[in-house]
Design a protein around this motif. Structure first.
Motif, PDB file in Angstrom:
ATOM      1  N   ALA A  26     -35.331  -1.427  26.907  1.00 61.20           N
ATOM      2  CA  ALA A  26     -36.354  -0.586  26.284  1.00 61.20           C
ATOM      3  C   ALA A  26     -36.337  -0.680  24.765  1.00 61.20           C
ATOM      4  N   HIS A  27     -35.368  -1.402  24.210  1.00 58.28           N
ATOM      5  CA  HIS A  27     -35.280  -1.511  22.745  1.00 58.28           C
ATOM      6  C   HIS A  27     -36.553  -2.126  22.176  1.00 58.28           C
ATOM      7  N   LYS A  28     -37.061  -1.527  21.115  1.00 62.34           N
ATOM      8  CA  LYS A  28     -38.291  -2.002  20.477  1.00 62.34           C
ATOM      9  C   LYS A  28     -37.948  -3.064  19.447  1.00 62.34           C
ATOM     10  N   PRO A  29     -38.394  -4.305  19.635  1.00 54.89           N
ATOM     11  CA  PRO A  29     -38.047  -5.379  18.685  1.00 54.89           C
ATOM     12  C   PRO A  29     -38.444  -5.010  17.258  1.00 54.89           C
ATOM     13  N   GLY A  30     -37.543  -5.320  16.336  1.00 58.45           N
ATOM     14  CA  GLY A  30     -37.815  -5.049  14.934  1.00 58.45           C
ATOM     15  C   GLY A  30     -37.469  -3.642  14.495  1.00 58.45           C
ATOM     16  N   TYR A  31     -36.919  -2.853  15.396  1.00 57.87           N
ATOM     17  CA  TYR A  31     -36.560  -1.465  15.097  1.00 57.87           C
ATOM     18  C   TYR A  31     -35.051  -1.262  15.249  1.00 57.87           C
ATOM     19  N   GLY A  32     -34.563  -0.129  14.731  1.00 57.48           N
ATOM     20  CA  GLY A  32     -33.162   0.207  14.867  1.00 57.48           C
ATOM     21  C   GLY A  32     -32.818   0.685  16.267  1.00 57.48           C
ATOM     22  N   LEU A  33     -31.536   0.915  16.488  1.00 54.91           N
ATOM     23  CA  LEU A  33     -31.057   1.383  17.784  1.00 54.91           C
ATOM     24  C   LEU A  33     -31.399   2.858  17.989  1.00 54.91           C
ATOM     25  N   THR A  34     -31.633   3.227  19.247  1.00 49.76           N
ATOM     26  CA  THR A  34     -31.910   4.620  19.574  1.00 49.76           C
ATOM     27  C   THR A  34     -30.610   5.419  19.628  1.00 49.76           C
ATOM     28  N   ARG A  35     -30.739   6.735  19.657  1.00 52.76           N
ATOM     29  CA  ARG A  35     -29.605   7.642  19.495  1.00 52.76           C
ATOM     30  C   ARG A  35     -28.457   7.452  20.482  1.00 52.76           C
ATOM     31  N   PRO A 389     -35.871   5.862  15.806  1.00 52.13           N
ATOM     32  CA  PRO A 389     -35.623   4.841  14.779  1.00 52.13           C
ATOM     33  C   PRO A 389     -36.910   4.235  14.255  1.00 52.13           C
ATOM     34  N   GLY A 390     -36.899   3.941  12.944  1.00 50.53           N
ATOM     35  CA  GLY A 390     -38.044   3.304  12.321  1.00 50.53           C
ATOM     36  C   GLY A 390     -37.871   1.799  12.258  1.00 50.53           C
ATOM     37  N   PRO A 391     -38.857   1.110  11.680  1.00 52.41           N
ATOM     38  CA  PRO A 391     -38.794  -0.355  11.609  1.00 52.41           C
ATOM     39  C   PRO A 391     -37.756  -0.827  10.601  1.00 52.41           C
ATOM     40  N   ILE A 392     -37.147  -1.956  10.902  1.00 49.58           N
ATOM     41  CA  ILE A 392     -36.189  -2.581   9.996  1.00 49.58           C
ATOM     42  C   ILE A 392     -36.953  -3.214   8.834  1.00 49.58           C
ATOM     43  N   ALA A 393     -36.505  -2.942   7.615  1.00 48.38           N
ATOM     44  CA  ALA A 393     -37.170  -3.469   6.424  1.00 48.38           C
ATOM     45  C   ALA A 393     -36.839  -4.947   6.236  1.00 48.38           C
ATOM     46  N   PRO A 394     -37.698  -5.683   5.512  1.00 53.15           N
ATOM     47  CA  PRO A 394     -37.415  -7.106   5.284  1.00 53.15           C
ATOM     48  C   PRO A 394     -36.053  -7.367   4.655  1.00 53.15           C
ATOM     49  N   MET A 395     -35.592  -6.469   3.755  1.00 51.48           N
ATOM     50  CA  MET A 395     -34.281  -6.667   3.129  1.00 51.48           C
ATOM     51  C   MET A 395     -33.124  -6.383   4.081  1.00 51.48           C
ATOM     52  N   GLU A 396     -33.415  -5.889   5.271  1.00 52.66           N
ATOM     53  CA  GLU A 396     -32.390  -5.619   6.272  1.00 52.66           C
ATOM     54  C   GLU A 396     -32.336  -6.734   7.310  1.00 52.66           C
ATOM     55  N   GLN A 397     -32.632  -7.959   6.892  1.00 49.75           N
ATOM     56  CA  GLN A 397     -32.693  -9.063   7.851  1.00 49.75           C
ATOM     57  C   GLN A 397     -31.361  -9.267   8.564  1.00 49.75           C
ATOM     58  N   ASN A 398     -30.246  -9.067   7.865  1.00 52.31           N
ATOM     59  CA  ASN A 398     -28.952  -9.246   8.518  1.00 52.31           C
ATOM     60  C   ASN A 398     -28.660  -8.127   9.511  1.00 52.31           C
ATOM     61  N   GLU A 399     -29.158  -6.928   9.229  1.00 56.20           N
ATOM     62  CA  GLU A 399     -28.992  -5.845  10.194  1.00 56.20           C
ATOM     63  C   GLU A 399     -29.793  -6.123  11.454  1.00 56.20           C
ATOM     64  N   LEU A 400     -31.024  -6.609  11.276  1.00 55.87           N
ATOM     65  CA  LEU A 400     -31.848  -6.946  12.437  1.00 55.87           C
ATOM     66  C   LEU A 400     -31.160  -7.998  13.289  1.00 55.87           C
ATOM     67  N   ARG A 401     -30.613  -9.002  12.638  1.00 56.75           N
ATOM     68  CA  ARG A 401     -29.894 -10.044  13.365  1.00 56.75           C
ATOM     69  C   ARG A 401     -28.678  -9.465  14.080  1.00 56.75           C
ATOM     70  N   TYR A 402     -27.971  -8.565  13.396  1.00 61.35           N
ATOM     71  CA  TYR A 402     -26.774  -7.968  14.000  1.00 61.35           C
ATOM     72  C   TYR A 402     -27.149  -7.128  15.216  1.00 61.35           C
ATOM     73  N   ILE A 403     -28.197  -6.326  15.113  1.00 62.65           N
ATOM     74  CA  ILE A 403     -28.615  -5.489  16.237  1.00 62.65           C
ATOM     75  C   ILE A 403     -28.986  -6.350  17.442  1.00 62.65           C
ATOM     76  N   ASN A 404     -29.741  -7.399  17.211  1.00 63.24           N
ATOM     77  CA  ASN A 404     -30.125  -8.271  18.320  1.00 63.24           C
ATOM     78  C   ASN A 404     -28.908  -8.930  18.955  1.00 63.24           C
ATOM     79  N   TRP A 405     -27.966  -9.354  18.113  1.00 61.74           N
ATOM     80  CA  TRP A 405     -26.722  -9.956  18.617  1.00 61.74           C
ATOM     81  C   TRP A 405     -25.929  -8.950  19.435  1.00 61.74           C
ATOM     82  N   TYR A 406     -25.805  -7.741  18.915  1.00 64.41           N
ATOM     83  CA  TYR A 406     -25.059  -6.692  19.607  1.00 64.41           C
ATOM     84  C   TYR A 406     -25.670  -6.387  20.972  1.00 64.41           C
ATOM     85  N   LEU A 407     -26.979  -6.216  21.021  1.00 61.53           N
ATOM     86  CA  LEU A 407     -27.636  -5.905  22.300  1.00 61.53           C
ATOM     87  C   LEU A 407     -27.451  -7.035  23.304  1.00 61.53           C
ATOM     88  N   ASP A 408     -27.475  -8.260  22.818  1.00 61.07           N
ATOM     89  CA  ASP A 408     -27.245  -9.402  23.697  1.00 61.07           C
ATOM     90  C   ASP A 408     -25.809  -9.391  24.221  1.00 61.07           C
TER      91      ASP A 408
END
Length: 413
Positions: A26-35, A389-408
């Motif tokens: 259910a994770h929304k791509p491009g967004y942070g993790l839910t609570r 959670p709101g959308p990940i900002a462009p300057m948070e590209q490494n966080e977005l990558r980390y979240i996707n890696w973590y979920l995988d």
């Protein structure tokens, strides 16, 4: 559906399928993790099994055990690891759990010992883990079958890495990239100048997510932002980075970089190394940008750059020409964790002569105090049942990558 399932702060076990997998799906791509990812104990347990116990972690710099028979005890979540240098100089890592009734065999934080004697029944273990004596056991008892549980160990450029996995992830890409980065900075001939641990009332992922992005650097870290160009978007510092690389090449040094940030599907560890510039005239990560200690490794002058390394999900390294930083992130419980900072200098550098400890540690102490405050602000906020959670900002590209890696990773058995 998810709101009702999580009203009590835990994942419902009703219905079909695994509820954690449903949350991942259910994770929304491009967004942070839910609570739930920050406070549910079942997710934390999966984090430990599929991230922490699967991947490699930097435990220490080997200079903390410089002499034969030196040891130090490390606490990582529910586990305790004894790091030793045996009589032949080899480095070992073992669980602090007696193979008889489970008591702790090492009862001191550090020291020098050829053996560890369990205080419960006096089973005696050599500092390489072998069981040397088990009093009053029957004649058919095999000591060789009851040594301390040993962990996989790799020592690269002075850094000691451990893995809890039965079959650890392939470390070859990590080793090659560490030699191309930390090797150029002379970390194999470094020593620990200072260490400090920061306990956090926050889930460990909040701490890591904060570290990997610099979108917050401008508002939260004015001291860091005065000297480090990473506080700006990457496309805005291209000229600074190009000038930095030219200075590095002029010194006859080729500091490596590389992106092997990958999931564990193919059995390899994840590592990403990148470089970025300090602002013009800034030589190192200090209050005023001026040198803090003697130059390290192959550096004969300052190139005005920083090498940053992300490794395995919990280990992060920062290389300056005159000192280095190790960041270790250690999960404790679902809502607590620990950050340990380790400052490295050249092994021949002497405090008071070559460096001032207060000046050496100032920047990252200030920055980490600020990080602790904002991470704990976030930890208190994300548990609100109204948090979305709101959308990940462009300057948070490494966080977005980390979240996707973590979920995988937590989706991978």
């Amino acid at each position: 559906m998810l709101a009702s399932e999580l009203d009590n702060g835990h994942i419902s076990q009703g219905g079909n399928g695994d509820r954690i997998d449903h949350l991942v799906a259910a994770h929304k791509p491009g967004y942070g993790l839910t609570r739930p990812f920050y406070f549910d104990p079942e997710i934390f347990e999966r984090d430990m099994q599929r991230v922490f116990f699967r991947h490699w972690h930097c435990l220490a710099h080997e200079s903390v055990i410089p002499n034969v028979n030196d040891f130090e005890l490390f606490k990582l979540g529910p586990e305790q690891v004894i790091l030793t240098r045996a009589g032949d100089g080899t480095v070992h890592a073992m669980l602090n759990v007696c193979r008889h009734r489970g008591a702790e065999v090492c009862t001191k934080d550090r020291g020098n010992a050829k053996a560890f004697v369990c205080p419960y029944h006096a089973w005696t273990f050599a500092n390489d883990g072998r069981l040397k004596a088990a009093r009053l056991m029957p004649k058919d008892f095999k000591r060789e079958d009851h040594g301390l549980k040993k962990l996989h160990v790799r020592v690269v450029e002075g850094l000691v890495f451990i893995s809890f996995a039965e079959e650890p992830l392939d470390f070859s890409e990590v080793e090659n990239l560490l030699r191309a980065t930390c090797g150029q900075y002379g970390w194999g001939a470094a020593k620990v100048a200072y260490r400090q641990s920061y306990p956090l009332n926050a889930n460990w992922k909040l701490a890591v997510e904060n570290y990997v992005e610099c979108y917050h650097c401008g508002p939260a870290h004015p001291e860091y932002s005065e000297t480090h160009a990473l506080e700006q978007p990457l496309h805005m510092i291209e000229e600074l980075n190009a000038a930095m690389e030219a200075r590095t090449c002029a010194l006859g040094i080729e500091v490596g970089s590389g992106n092997h940030w990958q999931n564990s599907k193919e059995g390899r560890e994840a590592i990403h190394a990148f470089r970025y510039a300090l602002y013009d005239g800034v030589k190192t990560g200090s209050r005023d940008g001026q040198p803090l200690s003697t130059l390290m490794g192959r550096f004969s002058d300052f190139d005005g750059g920083v090498t940053s390394i992300h490794l395995g999900g919990t280990t992060f390294l920062v290389c300056y020409a005159d000192h280095g930083m190790i960041y270790r992130f250690i999960p404790k419980t679902v809502d607590t964790c620990e950050m340990e900072l380790i400052w490295l200098v050249d092994e021949k550098a002497e405090e008071g002569r070559d460096y001032d400890l207060e000046k050496l540690t100032w920047l990252w102490k200030v920055t980490t105090d600020e990080d602790k405050a904002i991470i704990e602000h976030a930890a208190r906020g994300v548990v609100s049942r109204f948090f979305v959670p709101g959308p990940i900002a462009p300057m948070e590209q490494n966080e977005l990558r980390y979240i996707n890696w973590y979920l995988d990773e937590i989706s991978r058995p």
